[in-house]
Design a protein around this motif. Sequence first.
Motif, PDB file in Angstrom:
ATOM      1  N   GLU A   1      50.343  61.277  29.090  1.00 24.70           N
ATOM      2  CA  GLU A   1      50.732  59.907  28.771  1.00 24.70           C
ATOM      3  C   GLU A   1      50.728  59.028  30.023  1.00 24.70           C
ATOM      4  O   GLU A   1      50.284  57.880  29.995  1.00 24.70           O
ATOM      5  CB  GLU A   1      52.115  59.887  28.112  1.00 24.70           C
ATOM      6  N   GLN A   2      51.213  59.583  31.113  1.00 26.99           N
ATOM      7  CA  GLN A   2      51.198  58.844  32.375  1.00 26.99           C
ATOM      8  C   GLN A   2      49.760  58.634  32.865  1.00 26.99           C
ATOM      9  O   GLN A   2      49.439  57.593  33.431  1.00 26.99           O
ATOM     10  CB  GLN A   2      52.018  59.577  33.423  1.00 26.99           C
ATOM     11  N   ALA A   3      48.916  59.631  32.630  1.00 27.82           N
ATOM     12  CA  ALA A   3      47.503  59.494  33.020  1.00 27.82           C
ATOM     13  C   ALA A   3      46.846  58.355  32.235  1.00 27.82           C
ATOM     14  O   ALA A   3      46.050  57.584  32.779  1.00 27.82           O
ATOM     15  CB  ALA A   3      46.765  60.803  32.778  1.00 27.82           C
ATOM     16  N   ALA A   4      47.188  58.234  30.952  1.00 26.27           N
ATOM     17  CA  ALA A   4      46.630  57.153  30.136  1.00 26.27           C
ATOM     18  C   ALA A   4      47.144  55.795  30.625  1.00 26.27           C
ATOM     19  O   ALA A   4      46.392  54.815  30.655  1.00 26.27           O
ATOM     20  CB  ALA A   4      47.001  57.369  28.671  1.00 26.27           C
ATOM     21  N   ALA A   5      48.423  55.745  31.008  1.00 25.81           N
ATOM     22  CA  ALA A   5      48.971  54.495  31.536  1.00 25.81           C
ATOM     23  C   ALA A   5      48.301  54.130  32.853  1.00 25.81           C
ATOM     24  O   ALA A   5      47.972  52.962  33.093  1.00 25.81           O
ATOM     25  CB  ALA A   5      50.479  54.639  31.725  1.00 25.81           C
ATOM     26  N   TRP A   6      48.076  55.114  33.705  1.00 28.61           N
ATOM     27  CA  TRP A   6      47.445  54.860  34.989  1.00 28.61           C
ATOM     28  C   TRP A   6      45.988  54.433  34.813  1.00 28.61           C
ATOM     29  O   TRP A   6      45.472  53.643  35.604  1.00 28.61           O
ATOM     30  CB  TRP A   6      47.531  56.109  35.862  1.00 28.61           C
ATOM     31  N   GLU A   7      45.342  54.896  33.766  1.00 30.16           N
ATOM     32  CA  GLU A   7      43.960  54.498  33.508  1.00 30.16           C
ATOM     33  C   GLU A   7      43.873  52.991  33.260  1.00 30.16           C
ATOM     34  O   GLU A   7      42.871  52.350  33.590  1.00 30.16           O
ATOM     35  CB  GLU A   7      43.417  55.260  32.295  1.00 30.16           C
ATOM     36  N   VAL A   8      44.931  52.424  32.686  1.00 29.03           N
ATOM     37  CA  VAL A   8      44.987  50.970  32.480  1.00 29.03           C
ATOM     38  C   VAL A   8      45.306  50.268  33.792  1.00 29.03           C
ATOM     39  O   VAL A   8      44.687  49.268  34.154  1.00 29.03           O
ATOM     40  CB  VAL A   8      46.046  50.615  31.415  1.00 29.03           C
ATOM     41  N   VAL A   9      46.286  50.791  34.514  1.00 22.50           N
ATOM     42  CA  VAL A   9      46.772  50.139  35.728  1.00 22.50           C
ATOM     43  C   VAL A   9      45.737  50.156  36.849  1.00 22.50           C
ATOM     44  O   VAL A   9      45.545  49.147  37.548  1.00 22.50           O
ATOM     45  CB  VAL A   9      48.069  50.811  36.218  1.00 22.50           C
ATOM     46  N   GLU A  10      45.080  51.277  37.048  1.00 26.71           N
ATOM     47  CA  GLU A  10      44.267  51.480  38.249  1.00 26.71           C
ATOM     48  C   GLU A  10      43.228  50.388  38.497  1.00 26.71           C
ATOM     49  O   GLU A  10      43.177  49.827  39.609  1.00 26.71           O
ATOM     50  CB  GLU A  10      43.592  52.848  38.207  1.00 26.71           C
ATOM     51  N   PRO A  11      42.377  50.021  37.513  1.00 28.17           N
ATOM     52  CA  PRO A  11      41.375  48.979  37.816  1.00 28.17           C
ATOM     53  C   PRO A  11      42.006  47.620  38.071  1.00 28.17           C
ATOM     54  O   PRO A  11      41.507  46.847  38.897  1.00 28.17           O
ATOM     55  CB  PRO A  11      40.483  48.970  36.571  1.00 28.17           C
ATOM     56  N   LEU A  12      43.105  47.319  37.379  1.00 29.86           N
ATOM     57  CA  LEU A  12      43.787  46.034  37.592  1.00 29.86           C
ATOM     58  C   LEU A  12      44.372  45.969  38.993  1.00 29.86           C
ATOM     59  O   LEU A  12      44.246  44.961  39.699  1.00 29.86           O
ATOM     60  CB  LEU A  12      44.903  45.851  36.564  1.00 29.86           C
ATOM     61  N   LEU A  13      45.006  47.051  39.394  1.00 26.47           N
ATOM     62  CA  LEU A  13      45.629  47.095  40.709  1.00 26.47           C
ATOM     63  C   LEU A  13      44.576  47.094  41.811  1.00 26.47           C
ATOM     64  O   LEU A  13      44.750  46.453  42.852  1.00 26.47           O
ATOM     65  CB  LEU A  13      46.514  48.342  40.807  1.00 26.47           C
ATOM     66  N   ALA A  14      43.468  47.795  41.587  1.00 25.19           N
ATOM     67  CA  ALA A  14      42.395  47.834  42.585  1.00 25.19           C
ATOM     68  C   ALA A  14      41.827  46.439  42.827  1.00 25.19           C
ATOM     69  O   ALA A  14      41.570  46.044  43.972  1.00 25.19           O
ATOM     70  CB  ALA A  14      41.288  48.784  42.134  1.00 25.19           C
ATOM     71  N   GLU A  15      41.636  45.659  41.756  1.00 22.72           N
ATOM     72  CA  GLU A  15      41.137  44.291  41.901  1.00 22.72           C
ATOM     73  C   GLU A  15      42.119  43.433  42.693  1.00 22.72           C
ATOM     74  O   GLU A  15      41.722  42.651  43.554  1.00 22.72           O
ATOM     75  CB  GLU A  15      40.917  43.668  40.524  1.00 22.72           C
ATOM     76  N   LEU A  16      43.400  43.594  42.396  1.00 24.59           N
ATOM     77  CA  LEU A  16      44.426  42.814  43.077  1.00 24.59           C
ATOM     78  C   LEU A  16      44.483  43.153  44.562  1.00 24.59           C
ATOM     79  O   LEU A  16      44.521  42.259  45.421  1.00 24.59           O
ATOM     80  CB  LEU A  16      45.785  43.057  42.426  1.00 24.59           C
ATOM     81  N   LEU A  17      44.487  44.430  44.877  1.00 21.81           N
ATOM     82  CA  LEU A  17      44.607  44.856  46.272  1.00 21.81           C
ATOM     83  C   LEU A  17      43.369  44.517  47.089  1.00 21.81           C
ATOM     84  O   LEU A  17      43.455  44.331  48.307  1.00 21.81           O
ATOM     85  CB  LEU A  17      44.878  46.359  46.335  1.00 21.81           C
ATOM     86  N   ALA A  18      42.211  44.415  46.426  1.00 17.24           N
ATOM     87  CA  ALA A  18      40.972  44.096  47.134  1.00 17.24           C
ATOM     88  C   ALA A  18      40.843  42.613  47.450  1.00 17.24           C
ATOM     89  O   ALA A  18      40.021  42.217  48.280  1.00 17.24           O
ATOM     90  CB  ALA A  18      39.768  44.542  46.307  1.00 17.24           C
ATOM     91  N   ALA A  19      41.656  41.784  46.796  1.00 15.82           N
ATOM     92  CA  ALA A  19      41.506  40.338  46.917  1.00 15.82           C
ATOM     93  C   ALA A  19      42.265  39.772  48.108  1.00 15.82           C
ATOM     94  O   ALA A  19      43.346  40.243  48.455  1.00 15.82           O
ATOM     95  CB  ALA A  19      41.980  39.666  45.639  1.00 15.82           C
ATOM     96  N   ASP A  20      41.687  38.747  48.706  1.00 21.27           N
ATOM     97  CA  ASP A  20      42.369  37.949  49.722  1.00 21.27           C
ATOM     98  C   ASP A  20      43.022  36.729  49.086  1.00 21.27           C
ATOM     99  O   ASP A  20      44.076  36.274  49.519  1.00 21.27           O
ATOM    100  CB  ASP A  20      41.381  37.495  50.795  1.00 21.27           C
ATOM    101  N   VAL A  21      42.342  36.198  48.060  1.00 27.63           N
ATOM    102  CA  VAL A  21      42.845  35.034  47.322  1.00 27.63           C
ATOM    103  C   VAL A  21      42.896  35.401  45.844  1.00 27.63           C
ATOM    104  O   VAL A  21      41.922  35.921  45.296  1.00 27.63           O
ATOM    105  CB  VAL A  21      41.945  33.805  47.525  1.00 27.63           C
ATOM    106  N   ILE A  22      44.027  35.124  45.206  1.00 27.37           N
ATOM    107  CA  ILE A  22      44.179  35.351  43.770  1.00 27.37           C
ATOM    108  C   ILE A  22      44.330  34.001  43.102  1.00 27.37           C
ATOM    109  O   ILE A  22      45.280  33.263  43.385  1.00 27.37           O
ATOM    110  CB  ILE A  22      45.390  36.256  43.452  1.00 27.37           C
TER     111      ILE A  22
END
Length: 215
Positions: free
Chosen positions: A80-101
């Motif tokens: 269940e946590q793996a499924a939750a992380w599957e949602v979070v991971e791409p969203l968080l990766a985009e956020l952390l890669a950005a300089d401007v949001i």
Amino acid sequence: MSTLLHLDASARPRSISRELSAAFADTWRVRHPDGRYHYRDLAAEPVPFIGEAWTQLCDAVLALPSTDPERLGELVRTPEQAAAWEVVEPLLAELLAADVILIGTPMYNYSIPASLKAWLDQVTFPRMSLGHRRFVVTSARGGAYSPGAPKAAYDYQERFLRDFFAGHFGVSDTVFVHAELANSRQDPALAHLRAEHDRSHAHALATARDLAREY
């Protein structure tokens, strides 16, 4: 190389908040021809609401002395946590890669759309810090909520987002660009304010473009 993450949250495919965010994004991309650009339409492709498995990941973070968002996946223990992380991971990766949001959002019922709140919930964990990142919010509001306006006290849109970014992400560099009185386009009771809206709209467009040239 600078990176822009561009989010839109309006339920209207052709909206003022989208127009304003596009004005910023288009100008930014001209200024940064080699920059990276990521776009996410939170209304067309809604982010799921957080569930119990997400809260379990959040609890695991609380047990740590500090939070490294890039290593949150190491806390996954159950399917269940793996499924939750599957949602979070791409969203968080985009956020952390950005300089401007860049966030284009309307004011709904004095606050923000549920689609934007869902994204914020998914990418926010205790003791996170986004350091040097800069946030720009372009918004459309049906009425007038600027300081001195009769409904200024009801502006939970800017107040919430400003406090959220400062309190959760440690980001104080948040700039807001508002087009007000948008309901004068549809509401006969506000028709007499259409010229004032047009001025606010034009000023917001110019401000969004000018701001993008500085970022």
